[in-house]
Write an enzyme that holds these catalytic residues in place. Structure first.
Site: not given
Ligand code: ADE
Ligand code: ZN
Length: 334
Positions: A14, A16, A194, A197, A274-275
């Site tokens: 996971h 991005h 997703h 969340e 994630d990011d």
């Molecule tokens: N795009 C990038 N990170 C995300 C996240 N945690 N949830 C939804 N969209 C995303």
């Molecule tokens: Zn994500």
């Protein structure tokens, strides 16, 4: 424990690619593309990374991605992340990319996919890190716009393994994308999304029943008896992102992270970043901070790594090889 985590062979499921954009690289690319960004320094950018919810983050994340114009920009972004994979013994990664974030600004699908996939190919050869791509539809946009993206992707189908669903969850349920997911599966893409969340358990049900997903991204709000039973019965994994959850106030503190409850209930969990450029840590930092907060054992961490290969979208023979490599490591490092 630190060495154990750093050396543990693992996969990231996971991630991005736009969320790996470190401020240093953002400044460098903005400069060479002659694009003004609204921050004067790297420190100022980092100070802005103070979020109260998913939407706070998304606004900044899309603004950052707007400096990516040329194929080389997408290459540099991806290569920089893959180098970090090699440093962390991430042996395989499944990279999400958001074509609409770029095509809406006039960047062609071809530019995006060529830059990202060239870096992936190079990393396989030079860094010994394998990867595959998940094309994610932005759920705040319409299903019709997702269909346009699906159409644009078809000449590059051989470079894309799966489709995902990301961006603003609340008010954008999975059912909104029923038809485009059905069409994507017909084209051979594997569906993931997703779900849960910030959205409710009913969104996870929809993702399972309507989108027929093979993996749940996040899944924090899965705690309903029938839903847990269903996820286990379908043998579906959750790609959990601990530092993302605290950064976006999905979870107040890692000490209260639901991952322990998930494991106790028998759910299959993987740990991911994630990011990472926005949430304070790469995948190994997620393992480390979670271990400290919850007192996890080496067995727990081994289980996460095992799940990361087991529930990857790798071909079975390569999956087996990676799992063997992990097993050998664990025998030597108990
Ligand atoms: N795009 C990038 N990170 C995300 C996240 N945690 N949830 C939804 N969209 C995303
Ligand atoms: Zn994500």
């Amino acid at each position: 424990m630190l060495n154990f985590i750093n050396q543990l062979p693992k996969a990231e499921l996971h991630l991005h690619i736009e969320g790996t954009f470190e401020p240093e690289l953002m400044f460098a690319i903005a400069k060479r593309n002659n694009i003004e960004i609204k921050y004067n320094s790297i420190e100022e950018i980092r100070e802005a990374y103070n979020f109260n919810c998913l939407q706070d983050f998304l606004d900044i994340y899309y603004a950052g991605a707007a400096v990516l114009i040329h194929e080389q920009d997408f290459y540099d972004l991806t290569w920089s992340y893959l180098e970090k994979c090699a440093e962390q013994n991430v042996r395989h990664t499944e990279i999400m990319f958001d074509p609409q974030t770029h095509t809406k600004r006039g960047v062609s699908f071809e530019t995006i996919i060529n830059g990202i996939s060239r870096a992936c190919k190079n990393a396989e050869l030079k860094l010994n890190v394998s990867s595959l791509l998940i094309m994610s539809y932005l759920r705040h946009l319409s299903e019709e716009e997702a269909f346009e993206t699906l159409q644009e992707s078809l000449p590059y189908k051989h470079l894309i393994k799966a489709v995902g669903l990301d961006s603003s969850e609340k008010g954008n349920p999975p059912s909104k994308f029923k038809n485009v997911f059905e069409a994507s599966v017909k084209e051979g893409y594997i569906p993931v999304a997703h779900a849960g969340e910030e959205g409710p358990a009913s969104y996870i049900w929809e993702a399972l029943d309507i989108l027929k997903i093979k993996r749940i991204d996040h899944g924090n709000n899965c705690f309903e008896d029938e839903l847990i039973k269903e996820i286990i019965a379908r043998d579906i994994a959750l790609t959990v992102c601990p530092l993302s959850n605290t950064a976006l106030k999905v979870v107040d503190d890692l000490k209260y992270h639901p991952v322990k409850r998930m494991i106790e209930l028998g759910l299959k969990v993987t740990i991911n970043s994630d990011d990472p450029a926005y949430f304070g840590g790469q995948v190994n930092t997620n393992y480390i901070e979670l271990q400290k907060a919850l007192g996890l054992t080496k067995d727990d961490l081994y289980e996460f790594a095992k799940n990361s290969f087991q529930y990857s979208l790798l071909e079975e023979d390569i999956k087996r090889e990676r799992l063997q490599e992990l097993e050998l490591f664990f025998e030597d490092h108990q």
